[in-house]
Motif scaffolding. Structure first.
Motif, PDB file in Angstrom:
ATOM      1  N   ALA A 339       0.861  -1.137  -0.074  1.00 29.90           N
ATOM      2  CA  ALA A 339      -0.010  -0.005   0.093  1.00 29.90           C
ATOM      3  C   ALA A 339       0.793   1.273   0.103  1.00 29.90           C
ATOM      4  CB  ALA A 339      -0.912   0.067   1.060  1.00 29.90           C
ATOM      5  N   VAL A 340       1.816   1.216   0.755  1.00 25.36           N
ATOM      6  CA  VAL A 340       3.010   2.382   0.770  1.00 25.36           C
ATOM      7  C   VAL A 340       3.638   2.430  -0.550  1.00 25.36           C
ATOM      8  CG1 VAL A 340       4.936   3.342   2.003  1.00 25.36           C
ATOM      9  CG2 VAL A 340       3.286   1.977   3.293  1.00 25.36           C
ATOM     10  N   LYS A 341       4.009   1.313  -1.165  1.00 27.10           N
ATOM     11  CA  LYS A 341       4.753   1.269  -2.459  1.00 27.10           C
ATOM     12  C   LYS A 341       3.892   2.056  -3.495  1.00 27.10           C
ATOM     13  CE  LYS A 341       7.245  -1.447  -6.002  1.00 27.10           C
ATOM     14  NZ  LYS A 341       6.275  -1.164  -6.971  1.00 27.10           N
ATOM     15  N   MET A 466      20.521   6.020  -0.492  1.00 26.49           N
ATOM     16  CA  MET A 466      20.240   5.585   0.819  1.00 26.49           C
ATOM     17  C   MET A 466      19.771   4.147   1.092  1.00 26.49           C
ATOM     18  SD  MET A 466      18.468   9.014   2.488  1.00 26.49           S
ATOM     19  CE  MET A 466      17.793   9.423   1.005  1.00 26.49           C
ATOM     20  N   GLN A 467      20.342   3.117   1.688  1.00 27.44           N
ATOM     21  CA  GLN A 467      20.292   1.690   1.780  1.00 27.44           C
ATOM     22  C   GLN A 467      19.726   1.520   3.044  1.00 27.44           C
ATOM     23  OE1 GLN A 467      20.686  -1.037  -0.857  1.00 27.44           O
ATOM     24  NE2 GLN A 467      19.461  -1.829   0.834  1.00 27.44           N
ATOM     25  N   ASP A 468      18.553   0.730   3.069  1.00 28.50           N
ATOM     26  CA  ASP A 468      18.238   0.305   4.434  1.00 28.50           C
ATOM     27  C   ASP A 468      18.738  -0.892   4.786  1.00 28.50           C
ATOM     28  OD1 ASP A 468      16.428   0.010   6.856  1.00 28.50           O
ATOM     29  OD2 ASP A 468      15.002  -1.208   5.679  1.00 28.50           O
ATOM     30  N   GLY A 492      13.754   1.156  -4.356  1.00 28.08           N
ATOM     31  CA  GLY A 492      13.455  -0.184  -4.794  1.00 28.08           C
ATOM     32  C   GLY A 492      13.614  -1.089  -3.683  1.00 28.08           C
ATOM     33  N   THR A 493      13.378  -2.393  -3.632  1.00 21.96           N
ATOM     34  CA  THR A 493      13.514  -3.112  -2.663  1.00 21.96           C
ATOM     35  C   THR A 493      14.740  -4.045  -2.617  1.00 21.96           C
ATOM     36  OG1 THR A 493      12.135  -5.007  -3.796  1.00 21.96           O
ATOM     37  CG2 THR A 493      11.104  -3.634  -2.274  1.00 21.96           C
ATOM     38  N   GLY A 494      15.508  -4.608  -1.773  1.00 24.54           N
ATOM     39  CA  GLY A 494      16.587  -5.347  -1.885  1.00 24.54           C
ATOM     40  C   GLY A 494      17.916  -4.358  -1.703  1.00 24.54           C
ATOM     41  N   VAL A 516      12.570   5.842   3.023  1.00 30.28           N
ATOM     42  CA  VAL A 516      13.350   4.880   2.285  1.00 30.28           C
ATOM     43  C   VAL A 516      12.773   3.433   2.512  1.00 30.28           C
ATOM     44  CG1 VAL A 516      15.773   3.764   2.338  1.00 30.28           C
ATOM     45  CG2 VAL A 516      15.726   6.243   2.910  1.00 30.28           C
ATOM     46  N   PRO A 517      12.638   2.802   1.510  1.00 29.82           N
ATOM     47  CA  PRO A 517      11.528   1.594   1.698  1.00 29.82           C
ATOM     48  C   PRO A 517      12.063   0.447   2.835  1.00 29.82           C
ATOM     49  CG  PRO A 517      11.800   2.156  -0.571  1.00 29.82           C
ATOM     50  CD  PRO A 517      12.769   2.944   0.131  1.00 29.82           C
ATOM     51  N   VAL A 518      11.244  -0.357   3.234  1.00 26.43           N
ATOM     52  CA  VAL A 518      11.534  -1.350   4.137  1.00 26.43           C
ATOM     53  C   VAL A 518      12.431  -2.260   3.487  1.00 26.43           C
ATOM     54  CG1 VAL A 518       9.294  -2.000   3.818  1.00 26.43           C
ATOM     55  CG2 VAL A 518      10.870  -3.125   5.711  1.00 26.43           C
ATOM     56  N   GLY A 519      13.621  -2.554   3.930  1.00 31.70           N
ATOM     57  CA  GLY A 519      14.588  -3.593   3.103  1.00 31.70           C
ATOM     58  C   GLY A 519      14.713  -3.226   1.766  1.00 31.70           C
ATOM     59  N   GLY A 520      14.911  -1.765   1.472  1.00 28.82           N
ATOM     60  CA  GLY A 520      15.299  -1.353   0.074  1.00 28.82           C
ATOM     61  C   GLY A 520      16.055  -0.039   0.294  1.00 28.82           C
ATOM     62  N   TRP A 521      15.773   0.832  -0.922  1.00 26.45           N
ATOM     63  CA  TRP A 521      16.834   1.879  -1.019  1.00 26.45           C
ATOM     64  C   TRP A 521      16.039   3.050  -1.831  1.00 26.45           C
ATOM     65  CZ3 TRP A 521      17.224   3.092  -6.385  1.00 26.45           C
ATOM     66  CH2 TRP A 521      16.715   2.213  -7.072  1.00 26.45           C
ATOM     67  N   ALA A 522      16.582   4.172  -1.780  1.00 32.83           N
ATOM     68  CA  ALA A 522      16.143   5.430  -2.432  1.00 32.83           C
ATOM     69  C   ALA A 522      17.065   6.151  -2.924  1.00 32.83           C
ATOM     70  CB  ALA A 522      15.140   6.257  -1.518  1.00 32.83           C
TER      71      ALA A 522
END
Length: 574
Positions: A339-341, A466-468, A492-494, A516-522
């Protein structure tokens, strides 16, 4: 007709000067541009009763939320802040780019020392080429929980919205409320070494709504007319939680994010993290009745306690049966990452934009939580983090330590010893950031502690990835950059992979706070054209307290309008 316009001008001037929370019909003309707007903020304690309990809390002018500040694009805003409480305070003007006015940005110990009890400080800045929905908030300890308000900047005279003018506009500020004193809460949390107590209630414009104890009448309501379209300015001023927002049976059309117009995007619900703003159009196109506006939790981290009761406000049609039951709003599940994505995927700048194709400074920063070893002689009291450790947070595995004096002052006056200019532009170690920490918690997940800054040349074209990380848990982190907005060119994720990452260089959204997405990057891009010392941090205050931040030092340029001015005479001293 002339009398009508004069009356409107007088009323609007009253709003601008005194900052009252009224709803403005936008069909009338804007006030003239290039004006100066004066406000007087008194930091005061006020006795408040909510959730069956009474406490003293810090407010501005005795209001909760605080007074709204109104201005127009290119206006100058002058706010005199007088501290009548025993607590230190500063005010940050969130999303304002502070062009050549870094001294007035507001984060404590970054651009200024706090305003101490009995002291005053005057903030002065210009809304250079900026308009839309902003907000202001305290930027010291956790006072932001109660010290916040809207900053609404209208377009210039004769410049319409890029969408049909709404019938009315309303501001909805999402917040959190604790029964506990928030200054004591922060101190107790820091002393424990563990996570904070979850909020006792979510609030909409300071009201918890009927789902909470003693709150049936403590509810915010918008009265609407069938067939009319309303502009809702959503502001997330909460402390430690991200939240979904929805209105029962009504669609939300996003037209602005972080005070920048977007291509219209229609959705059933939105998610805002602390520090984010969003304007949505809502048409009253349902049968007359009372509809719930709901604010509920989004929690992407694993194993974290949180408040799971939603705050409710009312979207009530004129002609609806009084005291009728409200239709419930459907919110996503608390961990619905899709839903966030979906909302983020829909955000695009209104028009094609000029994104830097050439990059001068390419940065890669990891973001995440850490567990420090316990060194306390009373570990049961002070080491309540994972595996009997102490919780921390970091960027590139460096946990930011706030100095004892203002970093901007130390930089400007060349005072040695407050910070070092060696924040790394890439992680010291590369590994599978998302799926596996290099070592086991808590033994080797420690961060380095330090006040390290990253120095940028004036005019540098910057790309920042930025990498989670999953060192403790993956999590969505709302990262805010002071002094700048930036293009969100990719996410994206990963783990970020430059060979497979998809970038939008045509119409990416222009934001000041990116989740910055959970388990992902921006990936973001901006040009370092505003000299000063700028805080970049997670807007979840617990993460900021744990050290999830750093500072960007942007050097002076060569032209007259490229050099940081001298500090104001009344700059507070530490």
């Amino acid at each position: 007709m002339a009398n009508l316009l004069n009356s409107f001008t007088i009323v609007l001037s009253f709003l601008f000067i005194y900052g009252y929370n009224y709803n403005v019909h936008v069909m009338a003309q804007w006030p003239s541009g290039g004006s100066t707007r004066f406000y007087d903020f008194k930091v005061q304690t006020k006795r408040v009763t909510k959730l069956c309990s009474t406490k003293d809390m810090v407010t501005i002018n005795g209001k909760f939320p605080g007074p709204s500040v109104y201005a127009q694009e290119d206006d100058r805003i002058i706010v005199n802040v007088t501290n009548e409480t025993p607590f230190n305070v500063t005010i940050h003007w969130h999303g304002v780019r502070q062009k050549l006015s870094c001294w007035f940005d507001g984060p404590s110990y970054i651009t200024q020392c706090p305003i101490q009890a009995g002291q005053s400080f005057t903030y002065e800045f210009t809304m250079v080429k900026q308009k839309g929905t902003f907000f202001w908030h305290a930027h010291v300890s956790w006072l932001r929980a109660t010290v916040y308000g809207a900053l609404i900047v209208y377009p210039k005279t004769g410049a319409p919205y890029p969408f049909k003018a709404p019938y009315e506009e309303h501001t909805l500020i999402l917040g959190e409320y604790w029964l506990q004193d928030v200054v004591q809460l922060e101190r107790a949390t820091a002393a424990s070494g563990g996570p904070p107590t979850p909020t006792n209630a979510y609030t909409i414009n300071g009201h918890p709504g009927p789902n909470y104890n003693c709150s049936n009448n403590d509810v915010f309501q918008i009265d609407v007319v069938s067939g009319k379209t309303y502009l809702l300015r959503l502001i997330h001023a909460g402390l430690n939680m991200e939240n979904f927002f929805a209105i029962a049976n009504h669609k939300l059309t996003i037209v602005e994010a972080d005070a920048e117009y977007t291509k219209p995007f229609t959705t059933d619900r939105v998610m805002l993290g602390p520090g984010q703003t969003m304007s949505v159009l809502v048409t009253a196109d349902q049968s007359p009745g009372k509809y719930s506006m709901a604010m509920g939790p989004y929690m992407s981290a694993k194993g974290v306690k949180f408040q799971n009761i939603s705050s409710i406000a009312y979207f009530q049609y004129s002609g609806a049966v009084p005291n009728s039951l409200s239709l419930p709003a459907k919110l996503p599940c608390f961990n619905d990452n899709l839903a966030v994505k979906t909302v983020m995927d829909g955000l695009r700048s209104l028009n094609p934009v000029n994104v830097s194709r050439q990059i001068d400074t390419d940065l890669f920063v990891t973001i995440g939580l850490n567990v420090q070893k316990c060194h306390s002689k009373t570990p049961k009291q002070n080491c309540q983090g994972l595996n009997n450790g102490v919780m921390a947070a970091s960027m590139n595995n460096i946990s930011f330590v706030k100095p004892k004096i203002s970093l901007l002052e130390a930089y400007y006056k060349k005072i040695n010893g407050s910070f070092t200019e060696d924040f790394p532009g890439v992680p010291l170690k590369f590994y599978d950031f998302v799926n596996g920490a290099p070592n086991n918690v808590p033994n080797n997940t420690q961060a380095l502690n330090g006040t390290k800054a990253l120095v940028l040349e004036y005019g540098a074209r910057v790309q920042l990835i930025m990498q989670d990380t999953g060192t403790v848990t993956t999590e969505n982190h709302p990262i805010h950059l002071h002094g700048y907005s930036f293009y969100v060119v990719g996410y994206g994720t990963g783990n970020y992979n430059p060979k497979t990452a998809n970038f939008n260089l045509v119409d990416p959204p222009y934001m000041n706070t990116i989740g910055v997405p959970v388990g992902g990057w921006a990936a973001i891009r901006f040009v370092a054209d505003n000299p000063g010392v700028w805080f970049m941090h997670c807007h979840l205050d617990i993460h900021q307290s744990w050290g999830l931040g750093t500072v960007l030092v942007v050097k002076n340029g060569k032209g007259d309008l490229e050099i940081l001015p001298h500090p104001p005479a009344d700059l507070p001293q530490c």
